[in-house]
Design a protein around this motif. Structure first.
Motif, PDB file in Angstrom:
ATOM      1  N   LYS A 151       0.830  -1.205   0.000  1.00 39.92           N
ATOM      2  CA  LYS A 151       0.000   0.000   0.000  1.00 39.92           C
ATOM      3  C   LYS A 151       0.860   1.249   0.000  1.00 39.92           C
ATOM      4  O   LYS A 151       0.551   2.233  -0.687  1.00 39.92           O
ATOM      5  CB  LYS A 151      -0.939   0.005   1.206  1.00 39.92           C
ATOM      6  CG  LYS A 151      -2.087  -0.952   1.099  1.00 39.92           C
ATOM      7  CD  LYS A 151      -3.009  -0.837   2.288  1.00 39.92           C
ATOM      8  CE  LYS A 151      -4.173  -1.810   2.170  1.00 39.92           C
ATOM      9  NZ  LYS A 151      -5.068  -1.714   3.318  1.00 39.92           N
ATOM     10  N   ALA A 152       1.949   1.238   0.751  1.00 42.55           N
ATOM     11  CA  ALA A 152       2.842   2.393   0.782  1.00 42.55           C
ATOM     12  C   ALA A 152       3.490   2.610  -0.582  1.00 42.55           C
ATOM     13  O   ALA A 152       3.625   3.757  -1.046  1.00 42.55           O
ATOM     14  CB  ALA A 152       3.902   2.206   1.854  1.00 42.55           C
ATOM     15  N   GLU A 153       3.880   1.530  -1.252  1.00 40.85           N
ATOM     16  CA  GLU A 153       4.476   1.644  -2.586  1.00 40.85           C
ATOM     17  C   GLU A 153       3.456   2.154  -3.596  1.00 40.85           C
ATOM     18  O   GLU A 153       3.783   2.997  -4.445  1.00 40.85           O
ATOM     19  CB  GLU A 153       5.034   0.287  -3.026  1.00 40.85           C
ATOM     20  CG  GLU A 153       6.282  -0.137  -2.288  1.00 40.85           C
ATOM     21  CD  GLU A 153       6.717  -1.546  -2.658  1.00 40.85           C
ATOM     22  OE1 GLU A 153       6.067  -2.182  -3.528  1.00 40.85           O
ATOM     23  OE2 GLU A 153       7.709  -2.011  -2.064  1.00 40.85           O
ATOM     24  N   GLN A 154       2.211   1.663  -3.526  1.00 41.48           N
ATOM     25  CA  GLN A 154       1.170   2.125  -4.437  1.00 41.48           C
ATOM     26  C   GLN A 154       0.875   3.601  -4.210  1.00 41.48           C
ATOM     27  O   GLN A 154       0.673   4.364  -5.158  1.00 41.48           O
ATOM     28  CB  GLN A 154      -0.109   1.299  -4.264  1.00 41.48           C
ATOM     29  CG  GLN A 154       0.004  -0.111  -4.798  1.00 41.48           C
ATOM     30  CD  GLN A 154      -1.239  -0.929  -4.495  1.00 41.48           C
ATOM     31  OE1 GLN A 154      -2.155  -0.471  -3.810  1.00 41.48           O
ATOM     32  NE2 GLN A 154      -1.248  -2.174  -4.991  1.00 41.48           N
ATOM     33  N   LYS A 155       0.845   4.005  -2.956  1.00 37.84           N
ATOM     34  CA  LYS A 155       0.582   5.408  -2.644  1.00 37.84           C
ATOM     35  C   LYS A 155       1.710   6.285  -3.173  1.00 37.84           C
ATOM     36  O   LYS A 155       1.486   7.369  -3.717  1.00 37.84           O
ATOM     37  CB  LYS A 155       0.431   5.588  -1.136  1.00 37.84           C
ATOM     38  CG  LYS A 155      -0.004   6.953  -0.716  1.00 37.84           C
ATOM     39  CD  LYS A 155      -0.249   7.000   0.773  1.00 37.84           C
ATOM     40  CE  LYS A 155      -0.747   8.371   1.167  1.00 37.84           C
ATOM     41  NZ  LYS A 155      -0.990   8.462   2.593  1.00 37.84           N
ATOM     42  N   GLU A 156       2.936   5.799  -3.038  1.00 39.12           N
ATOM     43  CA  GLU A 156       4.082   6.549  -3.536  1.00 39.12           C
ATOM     44  C   GLU A 156       4.037   6.655  -5.052  1.00 39.12           C
ATOM     45  O   GLU A 156       4.316   7.716  -5.623  1.00 39.12           O
ATOM     46  CB  GLU A 156       5.387   5.855  -3.091  1.00 39.12           C
ATOM     47  CG  GLU A 156       6.626   6.660  -3.338  1.00 39.12           C
ATOM     48  CD  GLU A 156       7.850   5.969  -2.781  1.00 39.12           C
ATOM     49  OE1 GLU A 156       8.805   5.775  -3.555  1.00 39.12           O
ATOM     50  OE2 GLU A 156       7.846   5.618  -1.588  1.00 39.12           O
ATOM     51  N   GLU A 157       3.634   5.581  -5.734  1.00 34.22           N
ATOM     52  CA  GLU A 157       3.500   5.611  -7.194  1.00 34.22           C
ATOM     53  C   GLU A 157       2.433   6.601  -7.626  1.00 34.22           C
ATOM     54  O   GLU A 157       2.610   7.352  -8.586  1.00 34.22           O
ATOM     55  CB  GLU A 157       3.144   4.218  -7.722  1.00 34.22           C
ATOM     56  CG  GLU A 157       4.309   3.306  -7.905  1.00 34.22           C
ATOM     57  CD  GLU A 157       3.876   1.975  -8.500  1.00 34.22           C
ATOM     58  OE1 GLU A 157       2.847   1.923  -9.214  1.00 34.22           O
ATOM     59  OE2 GLU A 157       4.582   0.994  -8.242  1.00 34.22           O
ATOM     60  N   ASN A 181       1.480   9.243  -6.014  1.00 36.78           N
ATOM     61  CA  ASN A 181       1.995  10.585  -5.761  1.00 36.78           C
ATOM     62  C   ASN A 181       2.951  11.015  -6.869  1.00 36.78           C
ATOM     63  O   ASN A 181       2.945  12.162  -7.291  1.00 36.78           O
ATOM     64  CB  ASN A 181       2.710  10.659  -4.401  1.00 36.78           C
ATOM     65  CG  ASN A 181       1.751  10.623  -3.249  1.00 36.78           C
ATOM     66  OD1 ASN A 181       0.566  10.887  -3.421  1.00 36.78           O
ATOM     67  ND2 ASN A 181       2.255  10.274  -2.075  1.00 36.78           N
ATOM     68  N   ILE A 182       3.761  10.089  -7.352  1.00 34.66           N
ATOM     69  CA  ILE A 182       4.688  10.394  -8.430  1.00 34.66           C
ATOM     70  C   ILE A 182       3.913  10.708  -9.707  1.00 34.66           C
ATOM     71  O   ILE A 182       4.235  11.650 -10.424  1.00 34.66           O
ATOM     72  CB  ILE A 182       5.669   9.214  -8.657  1.00 34.66           C
ATOM     73  CG1 ILE A 182       6.600   9.076  -7.447  1.00 34.66           C
ATOM     74  CG2 ILE A 182       6.481   9.437  -9.930  1.00 34.66           C
ATOM     75  CD1 ILE A 182       7.507   7.873  -7.513  1.00 34.66           C
ATOM     76  N   ARG A 183       2.854   9.973 -10.021  1.00 30.88           N
ATOM     77  CA  ARG A 183       2.047  10.189 -11.220  1.00 30.88           C
ATOM     78  C   ARG A 183       1.340  11.539 -11.172  1.00 30.88           C
ATOM     79  O   ARG A 183       1.202  12.212 -12.179  1.00 30.88           O
ATOM     80  CB  ARG A 183       1.042   9.072 -11.403  1.00 30.88           C
ATOM     81  CG  ARG A 183       1.663   7.783 -11.810  1.00 30.88           C
ATOM     82  CD  ARG A 183       0.613   6.741 -12.034  1.00 30.88           C
ATOM     83  NE  ARG A 183       1.232   5.435 -12.167  1.00 30.88           N
ATOM     84  CZ  ARG A 183       0.613   4.309 -12.064  1.00 30.88           C
ATOM     85  NH1 ARG A 183      -0.689   4.298 -11.823  1.00 30.88           N
ATOM     86  NH2 ARG A 183       1.236   3.171 -12.223  1.00 30.88           N
ATOM     87  N   THR A 184       0.863  11.913 -10.006  1.00 31.97           N
ATOM     88  CA  THR A 184       0.131  13.187  -9.898  1.00 31.97           C
ATOM     89  C   THR A 184       1.072  14.372 -10.007  1.00 31.97           C
ATOM     90  O   THR A 184       0.644  15.471 -10.374  1.00 31.97           O
ATOM     91  CB  THR A 184      -0.634  13.262  -8.577  1.00 31.97           C
ATOM     92  OG1 THR A 184       0.259  13.078  -7.503  1.00 31.97           O
ATOM     93  CG2 THR A 184      -1.760  12.240  -8.548  1.00 31.97           C
ATOM     94  N   GLU A 185       2.333  14.203  -9.701  1.00 31.27           N
ATOM     95  CA  GLU A 185       3.287  15.316  -9.797  1.00 31.27           C
ATOM     96  C   GLU A 185       3.576  15.653 -11.246  1.00 31.27           C
ATOM     97  O   GLU A 185       3.873  16.783 -11.579  1.00 31.27           O
ATOM     98  CB  GLU A 185       4.575  14.971  -9.066  1.00 31.27           C
ATOM     99  CG  GLU A 185       4.428  14.944  -7.557  1.00 31.27           C
ATOM    100  CD  GLU A 185       5.721  14.553  -6.865  1.00 31.27           C
ATOM    101  OE1 GLU A 185       6.744  14.374  -7.544  1.00 31.27           O
ATOM    102  OE2 GLU A 185       5.682  14.430  -5.641  1.00 31.27           O
ATOM    103  N   TYR A 186       3.504  14.703 -12.153  1.00 32.10           N
ATOM    104  CA  TYR A 186       3.805  14.956 -13.559  1.00 32.10           C
ATOM    105  C   TYR A 186       2.596  15.479 -14.211  1.00 32.10           C
ATOM    106  O   TYR A 186       2.090  16.028 -14.854  1.00 32.10           O
ATOM    107  CB  TYR A 186       4.277  13.688 -14.271  1.00 32.10           C
ATOM    108  CG  TYR A 186       5.639  13.248 -13.815  1.00 32.10           C
ATOM    109  CD1 TYR A 186       6.751  14.059 -14.024  1.00 32.10           C
ATOM    110  CD2 TYR A 186       5.842  12.025 -13.187  1.00 32.10           C
ATOM    111  CE1 TYR A 186       7.987  13.650 -13.616  1.00 32.10           C
ATOM    112  CE2 TYR A 186       7.083  11.617 -12.787  1.00 32.10           C
ATOM    113  CZ  TYR A 186       8.146  12.448 -13.002  1.00 32.10           C
ATOM    114  OH  TYR A 186       9.378  12.032 -12.606  1.00 32.10           O
TER     115      TYR A 186
END
Length: 161
Positions: free
Chosen positions: A148-154, A156-161
């Motif tokens: 879940k932490a990895e999915q949340k981090e992914e 967050n990375i997608r929303t930054e771009y």
């Protein structure tokens, strides 16, 4: 200095002292006429018995070995008492009770040395111990949490771009 070295040094020093005293008793030296092999056995066996008992009390080993060391020390003390009997006069009806006292004292010391723990007391007797199934469940929860932490981090990375 290592405790074992000190114990061995004391043990062989007892032998040296007894050998010197016995030699002095054989050579006509005034003041050592009283010393005989009975006294030599009493001193050496008694000293070694005390060293074994102290080793059983203070060594950091398994409880069974502690108890064994204490009872070996008690056996050496009984042998020392047997040598002492040959040198001084002790009534016959006191010999057996004194031997029983030494054995009972060794039993009490062995219980004190291991702290009342059984020889087979394992980790599962400790507070907070988790068995296999509890550990496996905790690992699965940790993996799910990690995913879940990895999915949340992914995300967050997608929303930054």
């Amino acid at each position: 200095m290592n405790k074992r070295f000190l114990t061995r040094l004391i043990a062989v020093s007892l032998l040296l002292v007894v050998a010197v005293f016995y030699t002095l008793s054989i050579v006509p030296v005034q003041g050592f006429e009283w010393f005989s092999l009975g006294w030599a056995g009493t001193i050496v066996l008694g000293g070694w018995g005390i060293l074994w008992i102290l080793g059983g009390l203070f060594n950091k080993t398994v409880g069974t070995l502690k108890k064994t060391e204490i009872f070996v020390g008690a056996a050496l003390l009984i042998l020392a008492f047997g040598c002492l009997i040959t040198e001084i006069t002790i009534k016959d009806n006191l010999v057996l009770p004194i031997i029983f006292i030494i054995i009972a004292f060794a039993a009490v010391l062995s219980v004190i040395a291991v702290g009342g723990n059984r020889w087979d007391s394992g980790d599962n007797k400790q507070v907070g111990y988790k068995n296999y199934f509890q550990r496996k469940k905790a690992e699965e929860k940790a993996e799910v949490k990690q995913e879940k932490a990895e999915q949340k981090e992914e995300s967050n990375i997608r929303t930054e771009y």
